[in-house]
Design a protein around this motif. Sequence first.
Motif, short mmCIF file in Angstrom:
data_model
loop_
_atom_site.label_atom_id
_atom_site.label_comp_id
_atom_site.label_asym_id
_atom_site.label_seq_id
_atom_site.Cartn_x
_atom_site.Cartn_y
_atom_site.Cartn_z
N LYS A 1 0.83 -1.20 0.00
CA LYS A 1 0.00 0.00 0.00
C LYS A 1 0.87 1.26 0.00
O LYS A 1 0.59 2.22 -0.73
N ALA A 2 1.92 1.26 0.82
CA ALA A 2 2.77 2.43 0.92
C ALA A 2 3.51 2.71 -0.38
O ALA A 2 3.73 3.87 -0.76
N SER A 3 3.90 1.65 -1.07
CA SER A 3 4.66 1.82 -2.32
C SER A 3 3.79 1.84 -3.56
O SER A 3 4.30 2.01 -4.67
N ARG B 1 10.03 9.47 9.15
CA ARG B 1 11.35 8.84 9.22
C ARG B 1 11.31 7.40 8.72
O ARG B 1 12.18 6.98 7.94
N ALA B 2 10.30 6.64 9.15
CA ALA B 2 10.19 5.25 8.72
C ALA B 2 9.89 5.17 7.22
O ALA B 2 10.43 4.30 6.51
N PHE B 3 9.04 6.07 6.76
CA PHE B 3 8.69 6.10 5.34
C PHE B 3 9.94 6.41 4.50
O PHE B 3 10.17 5.78 3.47
N ALA B 4 10.73 7.38 4.95
CA ALA B 4 11.95 7.76 4.23
C ALA B 4 12.95 6.62 4.23
O ALA B 4 13.62 6.36 3.21
N ARG B 5 13.06 5.91 5.34
CA ARG B 5 14.00 4.80 5.43
C ARG B 5 13.64 3.70 4.42
O ARG B 5 14.52 3.15 3.73
N ASN C 1 7.60 6.00 -6.64
CA ASN C 1 6.28 6.23 -6.02
C ASN C 1 6.42 6.82 -4.63
O ASN C 1 5.72 7.78 -4.26
N MET C 2 7.31 6.25 -3.84
CA MET C 2 7.42 6.65 -2.44
C MET C 2 8.12 7.99 -2.27
O MET C 2 7.74 8.79 -1.41
N VAL C 3 9.13 8.27 -3.09
CA VAL C 3 9.82 9.56 -2.95
C VAL C 3 8.90 10.69 -3.40
O VAL C 3 8.98 11.81 -2.89
N ASN C 4 8.00 10.39 -4.35
CA ASN C 4 7.01 11.39 -4.74
C ASN C 4 6.04 11.67 -3.61
O ASN C 4 5.69 12.82 -3.33
N ASP C 5 5.58 10.61 -2.94
CA ASP C 5 4.71 10.78 -1.78
C ASP C 5 5.42 11.57 -0.69
O ASP C 5 4.83 12.45 -0.04
N LEU C 6 6.69 11.25 -0.48
CA LEU C 6 7.46 11.89 0.58
C LEU C 6 7.56 13.40 0.35
O LEU C 6 7.30 14.21 1.26
N TRP C 7 7.89 13.79 -0.88
CA TRP C 7 8.06 15.22 -1.15
C TRP C 7 6.73 15.94 -1.36
O TRP C 7 6.62 17.13 -1.06
N ASP C 8 5.71 15.25 -1.86
CA ASP C 8 4.39 15.88 -1.94
C ASP C 8 3.87 16.17 -0.53
O ASP C 8 3.21 17.19 -0.29
N PHE C 9 4.20 15.29 0.40
CA PHE C 9 3.81 15.51 1.81
C PHE C 9 4.58 16.71 2.38
O PHE C 9 4.00 17.59 3.01
N GLY D 1 15.74 2.61 1.05
CA GLY D 1 16.09 1.19 0.96
C GLY D 1 15.79 0.64 -0.43
O GLY D 1 16.56 -0.16 -0.98
N LEU D 2 14.67 1.07 -0.99
CA LEU D 2 14.31 0.64 -2.35
C LEU D 2 15.32 1.16 -3.37
O LEU D 2 15.70 0.45 -4.30
N LEU D 3 15.76 2.39 -3.19
CA LEU D 3 16.78 2.93 -4.09
C LEU D 3 18.07 2.12 -3.99
O LEU D 3 18.72 1.84 -5.01
N ALA D 4 18.42 1.72 -2.77
CA ALA D 4 19.62 0.92 -2.58
C ALA D 4 19.54 -0.40 -3.34
O ALA D 4 20.52 -0.83 -3.97
#
Length: 305
Positions: free
Chosen positions: A9-11, A95-99, A57-65, A103-106
């Motif tokens: 769901k998060a991703s 913090r958990a979302f960013a981690r 997907n997640m980095v977009n959510d992170l920065w839109d937030f 991790g996915l980028l890694a």
Amino acid sequence: MDRWIQFKKASRFRVIPVMLIPVVLGAAGAYVWTGQFHPLLFILTVIGAAAAHLFSNMVNDLWDFRNGTDSQAKETPGAISTNSGFLSGGMMSERAFARLTWGLLAVAVICGVALSIASGPEVLWFVAGGALIAYFYVAPPLRFGYRGKGYSELAIFVAFGLMPVLGTYFVQTGEFSLKPVLLSLPVGLLTTLLLFNHHFLHWQADKQAGKRTLVVVWGERRALVFSRVLLYISYASLIVCVAFGVLPFYALLGLVTIAAPVHVYRGLSAHNASAAYLPLMGASQQASVRCGLIMAAALVIQGLI
């Protein structure tokens, strides 16, 4: 299991086919045109591409937030938010979302480095390009997805069409060719259409938040005209692929997938409530995935016979 469900769901895992289909196309093209297919390299490419897409997907959510776009979407009457809701809904800490995001980028980078060792250092250009596009789509200082000059649409085409098809072809063959570039056009343009259409769901909230998508810049009526034109260009590119021998003639069966979005367009007027665009989103995703699958199947059949 709960963590796996949360991760999906998060991703926004459900949209992963729009990245994996271009990878399959690139590998199928390599096999049909050169006779080369390396299963292990293909698996690494799939894992890397999937991780890169989910990171996007997640980095977009992170920065839109962080930019307040998600909050504005929740506060604007009628707007439909397309983010996962994990940050704006308080279901996960930033913090958990960013981690998880990094991790996915890694994972994507590790796969890219392994593929560069096996196929050539040129692979790293695809890794770097994909990471930069994903990050700076909404992240400062570039935030090109907010600028409303077509940069974001071009980036989507490159990231979900040209790069995965051409990159996968290179991983399999160690060389570049015009054929995978042409092959990337239909699926890349249809994915661009899908991402363009999702802006209709919350364009008024984007406007309030200062996110200048083309829907905000052009207005709903003109943007809807462009959406229709892009649909027809996408399917015209499929015909081009067949005409130039990139795909066999039976790949034209993919043209039937235009029916769903055309039907939805006919029910739309110049101005519509945000909810009226939900069927268009569904039809656009359906067209992108089904047309891509037909193209891939046509290539596999051609390779087998």
